[in-house]
Design a protein around this motif. Sequence first.
Motif, short mmCIF file in Angstrom:
data_model
loop_
_atom_site.label_atom_id
_atom_site.label_comp_id
_atom_site.label_asym_id
_atom_site.label_seq_id
_atom_site.Cartn_x
_atom_site.Cartn_y
_atom_site.Cartn_z
N GLN A 11 0.82 -1.21 0.00
CA GLN A 11 0.00 0.00 0.00
C GLN A 11 0.85 1.26 0.00
O GLN A 11 0.34 2.36 0.20
N GLY A 12 2.16 1.09 -0.25
CA GLY A 12 3.04 2.25 -0.38
C GLY A 12 3.72 2.67 0.89
O GLY A 12 4.23 3.80 0.96
N VAL A 63 13.57 -0.24 2.77
CA VAL A 63 12.92 -0.52 1.49
C VAL A 63 11.66 0.34 1.39
O VAL A 63 10.72 0.18 2.19
N THR A 64 11.67 1.24 0.45
CA THR A 64 10.47 2.03 0.14
C THR A 64 10.01 1.79 -1.29
O THR A 64 9.13 2.49 -1.78
N LEU A 65 10.60 0.82 -1.97
CA LEU A 65 10.23 0.49 -3.34
C LEU A 65 8.92 -0.31 -3.30
O LEU A 65 8.86 -1.42 -2.77
N SER A 111 -5.78 -1.87 8.60
CA SER A 111 -4.40 -1.56 8.25
C SER A 111 -3.65 -1.02 9.47
O SER A 111 -2.47 -1.34 9.68
N TRP A 112 -4.32 -0.22 10.29
CA TRP A 112 -3.67 0.28 11.51
C TRP A 112 -3.39 -0.88 12.48
O TRP A 112 -2.34 -0.90 13.13
N ILE A 113 -4.30 -1.84 12.56
CA ILE A 113 -4.07 -3.00 13.43
C ILE A 113 -2.84 -3.78 12.96
O ILE A 113 -2.04 -4.25 13.77
N PHE A 114 -2.64 -3.88 11.65
CA PHE A 114 -1.47 -4.57 11.13
C PHE A 114 -0.18 -3.88 11.54
O PHE A 114 0.86 -4.53 11.72
N ASP A 149 6.64 5.48 7.72
CA ASP A 149 5.60 6.50 7.68
C ASP A 149 4.92 6.65 9.03
O ASP A 149 4.73 5.66 9.74
N PRO A 150 4.53 7.87 9.40
CA PRO A 150 3.74 8.04 10.61
C PRO A 150 2.35 7.44 10.46
O PRO A 150 1.91 7.09 9.36
#
Length: 453
Positions: A64-65, A75-77, A115-118, A128-129
């Motif tokens: 999801q970026g 890794v941000t790719l 997604s926040w739970i993950f 990312d914050p």
Amino acid sequence: MTPRSCLRRLLMGIVVSACALALYALAVGLFLALTLLVISMEEGEESVSQSAIPLMEAVVLQSQGIGITWGSVTVTLIPLLLTVLLVALIAALTMQLAGSPLGYLSGVLTWSGLSWIFTQGVTVTLMDPTWTIIAKAAALFSLAYVLGSLGRKPPVLADLIRAAHERIPSAVGRVGRVGIQIVAVVLASSLAAGIIVTTIWAIRNHSGMAALFDMLGMKTGSRILTTLCTLIWLPNIWLWGLSWMCGSGFSIGSDATFTLWSGSATDLPPIPLLGILPDAVGNDALRTTLLLVPVAIGFAAMLAMLLSSRAYRLRPVRTEDPHVFLTSLLSFLTPAASMLVAVAVLSAAFSALFALSNGALGTDRLAHVGVNVAQATRAVTRSAAWGMLAAWTLVLIVFCAVFATKWLHATIRTRLKATPKDFPEGSTKDSPGDGPRIVSSQPPTKEENDGSN
């Protein structure tokens, strides 16, 4: 709308989010568990299968970026293949189960919350914050939900097109419609060209990938599963291949730059997929051919729209009247407007795609991996635009040439009809012998004969 209907739509949005994330996470988790199990068995190390769940959560977030840091590796790719598959899964479920605004509201909230739970269970550091993670998750779900809603039955997209036709003038709507069609053809053809180029890289440089496997001492099972894992970045390399073909090139950090004119790599990370990256093209004819591919794509797309009966269907006029010809010339303005629309949309689309294909594999030398977005976008869009302009100009020249031929033929034919053919050369109507001959049917009289004698 009854309360029961509202509740059902809210529940359908929650079901879409939960089912999509569960299916996606299950598939990724099972594959990672298998990969870790095979690697641990072949390398003779302790089982690392217990790391599959945290790693799965990290991969779900990364698709999801969201960038991650695993030990000393950053890794941000974005793995674009996983991102595309995730969007397709959400869109498919939306098409079957949801599609309403209430469903979107409950779905996006559910997706963002999951997604926040993950993020709470990962063992890696997220780059990312929290608010950025939630925003990226919501943006991905929104894109997928909109795509799925457009394909629902009754067809929402057809209704939108019909409403646009009713409110937008036909000429303006035609300009936009044909421009988008040109964009779709150019995008699909360009990505296909990138796929072909990277496939040729893989065929020519597979020995380099095998050498990296040998250097790492990996056995057959580990090689196969590791290669499958790296394929999640294959769309990124397709876009890099497109940039390379158009002359812009790409770089792997500050140590490796690949263009048509140069191919250098020093101290690359031991990632087997990087072994297929290309060398410089030494043949001038082949290099020129590669540079002309996006030009040919733009030319073919524009020519098809100019001649297609579903677009503009431009044909030479069948009259010699200059006034009709000048009026017909105005029909070329609408395709020119569609071409401008296509170039503008292509510029935005390629900018977004190239930006998504970039990232980092580290913090120092490998802080930037990918293409120069502005340079690559300019190279691809400009080449396609030159091709479109060439097609438009060619059709205009043929249009004018056909009219000029017909007009010249008609003019010559008219003058030939108006030119007298029965008079000797050099004679005029006022000279003796001009005019019709008069033959008398009566014999001459005796006086006339005496006078003649």
